[in-house]
Design an enzyme around this catalytic site. Structure first.
Site, PDB file in Angstrom:
ATOM      1  N   ARG A 238       0.854  -1.186   0.000  1.00 48.01           N
ATOM      2  CA  ARG A 238       0.000   0.000   0.000  1.00 48.01           C
ATOM      3  C   ARG A 238       0.888   1.232   0.000  1.00 48.01           C
ATOM      4  O   ARG A 238       1.953   1.233   0.621  1.00 48.01           O
ATOM      5  CB  ARG A 238      -0.849   0.078   1.268  1.00 48.01           C
ATOM      6  CG  ARG A 238      -2.171  -0.641   1.212  1.00 48.01           C
ATOM      7  CD  ARG A 238      -3.211   0.069   0.343  1.00 48.01           C
ATOM      8  NE  ARG A 238      -4.457  -0.652   0.331  1.00 48.01           N
ATOM      9  CZ  ARG A 238      -4.737  -1.690  -0.470  1.00 48.01           C
ATOM     10  NH1 ARG A 238      -3.879  -2.127  -1.353  1.00 48.01           N
ATOM     11  NH2 ARG A 238      -5.915  -2.286  -0.401  1.00 48.01           N
ATOM     12  N   GLU A 267      -1.863   7.988  -4.173  1.00 50.49           N
ATOM     13  CA  GLU A 267      -2.143   7.589  -5.560  1.00 50.49           C
ATOM     14  C   GLU A 267      -3.583   7.974  -5.937  1.00 50.49           C
ATOM     15  O   GLU A 267      -4.430   8.051  -5.058  1.00 50.49           O
ATOM     16  CB  GLU A 267      -1.904   6.078  -5.742  1.00 50.49           C
ATOM     17  CG  GLU A 267      -2.837   5.184  -4.946  1.00 50.49           C
ATOM     18  CD  GLU A 267      -2.471   3.706  -5.051  1.00 50.49           C
ATOM     19  OE1 GLU A 267      -1.313   3.339  -4.794  1.00 50.49           O
ATOM     20  OE2 GLU A 267      -3.389   2.927  -5.374  1.00 50.49           O
ATOM     21  N   HIS A 285      -0.865   0.268  -9.661  1.00 55.39           N
ATOM     22  CA  HIS A 285      -1.660  -0.549  -8.733  1.00 55.39           C
ATOM     23  C   HIS A 285      -2.385  -1.676  -9.486  1.00 55.39           C
ATOM     24  O   HIS A 285      -3.624  -1.749  -9.468  1.00 55.39           O
ATOM     25  CB  HIS A 285      -2.662   0.328  -7.972  1.00 55.39           C
ATOM     26  CG  HIS A 285      -3.097  -0.284  -6.672  1.00 55.39           C
ATOM     27  ND1 HIS A 285      -3.380   0.446  -5.556  1.00 55.39           N
ATOM     28  CD2 HIS A 285      -3.301  -1.571  -6.310  1.00 55.39           C
ATOM     29  CE1 HIS A 285      -3.746  -0.352  -4.569  1.00 55.39           C
ATOM     30  NE2 HIS A 285      -3.704  -1.596  -5.008  1.00 55.39           N
TER      31      HIS A 285
HETATM   32  C1  GLV Z   1      -5.310  -4.354  -3.766  1.00 56.13           C
HETATM   33  O1  GLV Z   1      -4.546  -3.490  -3.506  1.00 56.13           O
HETATM   34  C2  GLV Z   1      -5.974  -5.153  -2.789  1.00 56.13           C
HETATM   35  O2  GLV Z   1      -5.908  -4.827  -1.586  1.00 56.13           O
HETATM   36  O3  GLV Z   1      -6.624  -6.130  -3.178  1.00 56.13           O
END
Ligand code: GLV
Length: 333
Positions: A238, A267, A285
């Site tokens: 994250r 982000e 991401h």
């Molecule tokens: C993506 O970042 C998730 O947490 O699935």
């Protein structure tokens, strides 16, 4: 009348169809961004929400939507939830673990390799027409085979990353809040070390720990200073776990060799110094982004919502319930 739910973001049409068999669905196929105010407005009178990791579910939203009974994230991470506030209000919270583990671990390796072997950077250079001739020292990268892989956060994804390392004959070290059982350590061929030793010894350090107040800036200037100048850092977890400004500075000062990043502080904005940095592979991401996995995540989030709102074969017992105390809270209110 069917109970009302909201799906906050654009969604696979077949999953919306499934949800429509049980619910009156407000969808968002135009993928309009809902700031907190708009989210609360769209949710008025609704009992369920199929959410995205960017939707903040906190006490304020809960107080504005007293009808809300279940919020189901299409993500394994759930740092967008104030779980305590949801539990107090008897709102069931779910996520989508397991289904994305292997796909995300694959991507961790893609980023590690891209950063260590300078794939993105050399491609940018080639595309910009700078390749005139081959030289012996073009884009020298970091060794992967036979090196030491460090993993910070040894949950399901960390373990899946570790299992893949034996193909590269790597030594695997990890640090985690709690040490794994001897069986799992044997299966993953991973050795538990202190965070300090992890930072000092890893040639490639992959971050896969959940974001929380405690893990905010777990990797900042002080930690980067302890890493090898030849090391690669990969953030698969994250934004906010890494201090991105400190990372950009460490790269500029050649304090570490390279970084592979899929997530960022704030982000979709990316720190400008990271955008300009060399020795960096940046992706938006997408670690869980294969068709099979994303469809699986969407269906699992739908299964959770259907069960959380009292329908289907698991009525009242969603498969990925994060706050079982909310059931007790709900029963007593
Ligand atoms: C993506 O970042 C998730 O947490 O699935």
């Amino acid at each position: 009348m069917k109970p009302g739910i909201l799906v906050t973001r654009a969604m696979f049409p077949e999953v919306l169809e499934r949800l429509r068999e049980t619910f009156d669905v407000i969808d968002n196929q135009a993928d309009i961004e809902y700031p907190p105010e708009a989210l609360a407005e769209r949710l008025q009178g609704r009992v369920g929400l199929l959410s995205n990791a960017a939707d903040t579910i906190n006490a304020e939203l809960i107080s504005r939507v007293p009808t809300l009974r279940a919020v189901c994230n299409m993500a394994v991470g759930y740092n967008n939830f104030d779980l305590a506030a949801m539990t107090r209000a008897g709102i069931l919270a779910t996520n989508t673990p397991d289904i994305l583990t292997e796909t995300t671990a694959d991507f961790g390796w893609a980023l590690l390799m891209a950063a260590a072997r300078r794939v993105s950077e050399s491609e940018r250079w080639l595309r910009s027409g700078q390749w005139k001739r081959w030289t012996y020292d073009m884009f020298l990268g970091a060794e992967v085979y036979g090196s030491t892989l460090g993993i910070l956060g040894m949950g399901r994804i960390g373990q899946a990353l570790a299992r893949r390392a034996s193909g590269f004959s790597m030594r695997v070290i990890y640090h985690n809040r709690s040490r794994l059982s001897p069986e799992v350590e044997q299966d993953t061929r991973a050795t538990y070390v202190s965070k300090e030793d992890l930072l000092k010894e890893a040639d490639h350090l992959v971050l896969v720990l959940p974001y929380s107040k405690e893990s905010h800036h777990a990797i900042g200037a002080a930690e980067l200073a302890q890493m090898k100048p030849t090391a690669t850092l990969v953030n698969l977890a994250r934004g906010g776990i890494v201090d991105d400004a400190a990372l950009a500075q460490a790269l500029a000062d050649k304090r570490i060799f390279a970084a592979g990043l899929d997530v960022y502080e704030g982000e979709p904005k990316v720190h400008p110094a990271l955008l300009d940095a060399e020795h960096v592979a940046l992706t938006p991401h997408i670690a869980s982004a294969t068709l099979g996995t994303r469809l699986g995540m969407a269906n699992l989030a739908a299964d959770n919502l259907i069960a959380a709102l009292g329908f289907g074969p698991r009525a009242g017992q969603p498969p990925n319930l994060l706050n079982p105390d909310a059931l007790t809270q709900r029963a007593s209110s």
